[in-house]
Design an enzyme around this catalytic site. Structure first.
Site, PDB file in Angstrom:
ATOM      1  N   THR A 157     -10.822  -3.196  -0.044  1.00  0.00           N
ATOM      2  CA  THR A 157     -12.067  -2.751   0.565  1.00  0.00           C
ATOM      3  C   THR A 157     -13.249  -3.613   0.132  1.00  0.00           C
ATOM      4  OG1 THR A 157     -12.575  -1.242  -1.249  1.00  0.00           O
ATOM      5  CG2 THR A 157     -11.245  -0.364   0.573  1.00  0.00           C
TER       6      THR A 157
ATOM      7  N   GLY B 278      -4.052   3.152  -2.006  1.00  0.00           N
ATOM      8  CA  GLY B 278      -5.039   2.354  -1.275  1.00  0.00           C
ATOM      9  C   GLY B 278      -5.144   0.954  -1.838  1.00  0.00           C
TER      10      GLY B 278
ATOM     11  N   THR C 277       0.818  -1.214   0.000  1.00  0.00           N
ATOM     12  CA  THR C 277       0.000   0.000   0.000  1.00  0.00           C
ATOM     13  C   THR C 277       0.854   1.268   0.000  1.00  0.00           C
ATOM     14  OG1 THR C 277      -1.694  -1.188   1.235  1.00  0.00           O
ATOM     15  CG2 THR C 277      -1.844   1.203   1.207  1.00  0.00           C
TER      16      THR C 277
ATOM     17  N   ILE D 169       2.015  -0.277   6.865  1.00  0.00           N
ATOM     18  CA  ILE D 169       2.749  -1.537   6.735  1.00  0.00           C
ATOM     19  C   ILE D 169       2.813  -2.243   8.085  1.00  0.00           C
ATOM     20  CG2 ILE D 169       4.876  -2.639   5.990  1.00  0.00           C
ATOM     21  CD1 ILE D 169       3.181  -1.096   3.816  1.00  0.00           C
TER      22      ILE D 169
ATOM     23  N   GLU E  60      -4.637 -14.149   1.692  1.00  0.00           N
ATOM     24  CA  GLU E  60      -4.670 -12.974   2.560  1.00  0.00           C
ATOM     25  C   GLU E  60      -6.104 -12.624   2.916  1.00  0.00           C
ATOM     26  OE1 GLU E  60      -3.587  -8.177   2.506  1.00  0.00           O
ATOM     27  OE2 GLU E  60      -2.745  -9.513   0.973  1.00  0.00           O
TER      28      GLU E  60
ATOM     29  N   GLY F 230      -6.583  -5.284   2.942  1.00  0.00           N
ATOM     30  CA  GLY F 230      -6.700  -6.485   2.114  1.00  0.00           C
ATOM     31  C   GLY F 230      -7.605  -6.279   0.920  1.00  0.00           C
TER      32      GLY F 230
END
Length: 389
Positions: free
Chosen positions: A373, A139, A134, A165, A250, A371
């Site tokens: 939106t 984003g 990111t 992070i 993830e 992860g």
């Protein structure tokens, strides 16, 4: 009282034995320190060493690197669930984040030399890893990543910044997603391993968040950082494909966390409503509250069945991006609904940090954002539904 209504059939005796080990670890090594870690803005480095010694890190990593050599996501899910059940979501992001978000890139794409150098010490808990995707202006839009790594002889010269992070301050090893070929579109991304101490690599933080206080979250900056070509995971230009391969895990990681935490929050709210009285009767005896409890209990059980199916798919290598996106957005949004009702059942006390529901209220909100939106998850699903093959 407990919300558990349906037996979970995806775990066998070996999984249950492992769960006992994890639960004891959490009770001994995590729960007593949560408040101190929250105050410090990060967990203690020694936690990683203790987790490594217990066999909780690198579950799927090959044995030659000290890993468990067990490619079965059910074990990963157990660690996630036990930490979430104890209210240690922030700690799960540190430990389970390594298992599910960092280790797979080394396992799948790292050379033997790279894995002996980086993966083995991380599995042992001697070094800490992070992944930096990111950026301040991107984003969820990974395709818009602006961090660059210009080829220069035997090195890449890395410039750019990353934000939000996890493990960013503690990390000794950071996988950085960067553009190594500006003209190649999505074929121009690469995964570079940046090590602590490289000139030009700086960090700041922890980022002051409204929740997840014990989760080390940092901003990273790269100013002409020379990264050897030997630090590229896989081949230059493979980054986009590598990311797409691991993003479903993830997202299941996030869904599994929300699933376990919402069940714990619901159980606490149910118990509270059975004990607390108002106007001469238990909170749970008001019909409106019984209906809320019935609705939430049903939705929780339905969601659990879907998450368990996804866990099995992950354990057998069948989890796809669309199913993972469905699980991620649905479960994290349901979690918000459960927390909102649970806090309401607690009344004013739910708004105090004395009760776990208040912590969950703050810790869980970001789950619909990181992860990818909720809106991005729906876009992934919608594009697949309307695609003409």
């Amino acid at each position: 009282m407990s919300s558990v209504a349906l037996p979970r059939t995806i775990f066998d005796e070996s999984h249950n034995d492992f769960r006992d080990i994890v639960r004891r670890f959490v009770e001994r090594e995590v729960t007593p320190h949560l408040d101190a870690w929250t105050e410090a803005g990060r967990v203690d480095r020694s936690l990683f060493e203790r987790a490594g010694a217990t066999g909780l890190l690198g579950i799927s990593a090959p044995a030659r690197y000290g890993g468990g050599d067990v490619d079965d996501f059910r074990y990963n899910a157990i660690v996630i669930e036990e930490l979430a059940r104890a209210g240690a979501t922030a700690v799960s992001m540190s430990l389970c984040g390594f298992n599910d978000l960092i280790a797979p890139y080394f396992i799948d794409f790292g050379s033997d030399e790279q894995n002996r150098r980086w993966l083995a010490p991380m599995v042992a808990g001697e070094r800490i890893g992070a992944i930096a995707m990111t950026e301040p202006g991107t984003g969820s839009d990974l395709a818009a990543i602006a961090t660059t790594a210009r080829p220069d002889g035997d090195d890449f010269v890395l410039n750019g910044s990353k934000t939000f992070i996890s493990n960013g301050l503690l990390a000794d090893v950071v996988i950085v997603v960067a553009r190594t070929d500006a003209a190649a579109g999505r074929g121009g991304f690469s995964l570079l391993v940046v090590e602590d101490g490289m000139p030009g690599f700086t960090r700041s933080g922890p980022v002051k968040k409204i929740g997840l206080g014990a989760q080390d979250t940092a901003e990273l900056s790269f100013a002409d950082v020379r990264v050897p070509r030997a630090n590229v995971l896989g081949s230059p230009g493979d980054g986009w494909t590598q990311l797409r391969r691991n993003l479903p895990i993830e997202r299941l990681h996030i869904a599994t966390t929300s699933m376990a935490r919402m069940r714990a929050t619901f159980d606490q709210a149910l118990s509270y409503s059975m004990e607390r009285t108002a106007f001469g009767q238990r909170i749970a005896d008001f019909q409106a509250n019984r209906f809320y409890l019935a609705e939430l209990a049903t939705q929780i059980e339905v969601a659990q069945v879907f998450v368990d199916r996804c866990i099995l798919d992950a354990a057998t290598g069948r989890l796809d991006a669309v199913t993972a996106a469905m699980a991620k957005w649905w479960v994290t949004e349901l979690h918000q609904k459960v927390i909102d009702r649970a806090l309401q059942l607690h009344g004013g006390y739910g708004y105090t940090r004395e009760y776990p529901v208040a912590h969950d209220y703050m810790d869980s909100r970001v789950a619909t954002i990181y992860g990818g939106t909720t809106e991005i998850m729906k876009e992934i699903i919608g594009r697949r539904l309307t695609r003409e093959d």
